[in-house]
Design a protein around this motif. Structure first.
Motif, short mmCIF file in Angstrom:
data_model
loop_
_atom_site.label_atom_id
_atom_site.label_comp_id
_atom_site.label_asym_id
_atom_site.label_seq_id
_atom_site.Cartn_x
_atom_site.Cartn_y
_atom_site.Cartn_z
N UNK A 1 0.83 -1.17 0.00
CA UNK A 1 0.00 0.00 0.00
C UNK A 1 0.88 1.23 0.00
N UNK A 2 0.33 2.32 -0.48
CA UNK A 2 1.09 3.55 -0.58
C UNK A 2 0.14 4.75 -0.66
N UNK A 3 0.75 5.90 -0.72
CA UNK A 3 0.01 7.10 -1.06
C UNK A 3 0.38 7.45 -2.51
N UNK A 4 -0.15 8.55 -2.98
CA UNK A 4 0.32 9.07 -4.26
C UNK A 4 1.54 9.95 -3.96
N UNK A 5 2.25 10.29 -5.01
CA UNK A 5 3.52 10.98 -4.84
C UNK A 5 3.38 12.35 -4.15
N UNK A 6 2.24 13.01 -4.32
CA UNK A 6 2.07 14.35 -3.76
C UNK A 6 1.60 14.35 -2.31
N UNK A 7 1.31 13.19 -1.74
CA UNK A 7 0.67 13.14 -0.43
C UNK A 7 1.66 12.73 0.67
N UNK A 24 -6.83 -9.91 8.07
CA UNK A 24 -5.98 -11.02 7.67
C UNK A 24 -4.93 -10.71 6.63
N UNK A 25 -4.77 -9.44 6.27
CA UNK A 25 -3.80 -9.08 5.24
C UNK A 25 -2.38 -8.99 5.76
N UNK A 26 -1.43 -9.36 4.94
CA UNK A 26 -0.03 -9.09 5.21
C UNK A 26 0.31 -7.83 4.43
N UNK A 27 0.74 -6.79 5.13
CA UNK A 27 0.85 -5.47 4.51
C UNK A 27 2.30 -5.06 4.35
N UNK A 28 2.60 -4.55 3.19
CA UNK A 28 3.88 -3.89 2.93
C UNK A 28 3.54 -2.43 2.70
N UNK A 29 3.86 -1.59 3.70
CA UNK A 29 3.53 -0.17 3.63
C UNK A 29 4.71 0.59 3.05
N UNK A 40 6.08 0.57 -8.32
CA UNK A 40 6.32 -0.50 -9.30
C UNK A 40 7.35 -1.49 -8.77
N UNK A 41 8.40 -0.99 -8.15
CA UNK A 41 9.43 -1.86 -7.58
C UNK A 41 8.83 -2.72 -6.44
N UNK A 42 7.99 -2.12 -5.61
CA UNK A 42 7.34 -2.86 -4.52
C UNK A 42 6.46 -3.97 -5.06
N UNK A 43 5.74 -3.71 -6.12
CA UNK A 43 4.88 -4.74 -6.73
C UNK A 43 5.74 -5.87 -7.28
N UNK A 44 6.81 -5.51 -7.96
CA UNK A 44 7.69 -6.51 -8.55
C UNK A 44 8.36 -7.38 -7.49
N UNK A 45 8.79 -6.76 -6.40
CA UNK A 45 9.51 -7.50 -5.36
C UNK A 45 8.60 -8.35 -4.48
N UNK A 46 7.40 -7.85 -4.20
CA UNK A 46 6.55 -8.51 -3.20
C UNK A 46 5.35 -9.24 -3.80
N UNK A 48 2.13 -8.60 -4.60
CA UNK A 48 0.92 -8.56 -3.75
C UNK A 48 -0.32 -9.06 -4.49
N UNK A 49 -1.34 -9.39 -3.70
CA UNK A 49 -2.64 -9.76 -4.26
C UNK A 49 -3.47 -8.52 -4.56
N UNK A 50 -3.07 -7.40 -3.96
CA UNK A 50 -3.87 -6.18 -4.05
C UNK A 50 -2.97 -4.97 -3.79
N UNK A 51 -3.17 -3.90 -4.55
CA UNK A 51 -2.51 -2.63 -4.27
C UNK A 51 -3.56 -1.68 -3.72
N UNK A 52 -3.30 -1.14 -2.53
CA UNK A 52 -4.18 -0.17 -1.89
C UNK A 52 -3.46 1.17 -1.87
N UNK A 53 -4.09 2.18 -2.43
CA UNK A 53 -3.52 3.53 -2.47
C UNK A 53 -4.46 4.47 -1.74
N UNK A 54 -3.90 5.25 -0.85
CA UNK A 54 -4.69 6.20 -0.07
C UNK A 54 -4.14 7.60 -0.27
N UNK A 55 -5.03 8.55 -0.34
CA UNK A 55 -4.62 9.94 -0.43
C UNK A 55 -5.65 10.80 0.29
#
Length: 154
Positions: A1-7, A24-29, A40-46, A48-55
């Motif tokens: 999960x992440x924010x957008x670049x401006x947040x 029950x999620x395993x989270x990579x923040x 993109x690097x986080x997705x490639x390395x880990x 994930x089953x889901x990308x959650x973006x918050x802003x």
């Protein structure tokens, strides 16, 4: 999960991390002000089953569009959701939601119902897979309805 670049806000990520872990999620923040290449690097390395973006800074709509454009350009097929305060005007939430879902986001969570809807998304995603999610359509106000505008009713 992440924010957008401006947040630069982090409290929303902490809240979401706890919420995801409670479901029950395993989270990579990836933290705040997350550059697209880092996501993109986080997705490639880990993988994930889901990308959650918050802003929550009111500019998430633009950042979410940039991120999804890059994901699609690179052929990344991953269920992605975004939520929070994506625009500076609450009256734009439905328009922003329609736009981002049309771009490829699995769902967009804004407004007072965001957290209950996100919990439902997590519950159903765990049961049936996040890619199977069908987001409910956002209402189209008369001033955004092209058919009414062409007919001169607005």
């Amino acid at each position: 999960m992440s924010t957008v670049e401006s947040d630069s806000h982090i409290w929303n990520l902490v809240y979401l991390q706890k919420l995801l872990e409670e479901h029950g999620g395993l989270v990579r923040n990836l933290g705040s002000c997350t550059p697209v290449p880092e996501v993109l690097r986080g997705i490639e390395e880990h993988r994930p089953d889901l990308l959650v973006v918050s802003s929550i800074n009111g500019h998430g709509h633009h950042g979410a569009r940039l991120l999804m454009t890059e994901l699609r350009r690179r052929g990344v097929e991953l269920p992605c959701v975004v939520g929070g305060k994506l625009t500076t005007s609450e009256s734009d939430n439905d328009r922003v939601r329609r736009d981002l879902i049309a771009q490829g986001w699995a769902d967009v969570f804004t407004g007072e119902e965001a957290v209950p809807r996100f919990r439902d998304f997590l519950h159903r995603g765990r049961q049936h897979g996040f890619a199977a999610w069908q987001p409910p359509s956002a209402p189209v106000p008369p001033w955004d309805n092209q058919e009414l505008m062409i007919a001169g009713a607005v």
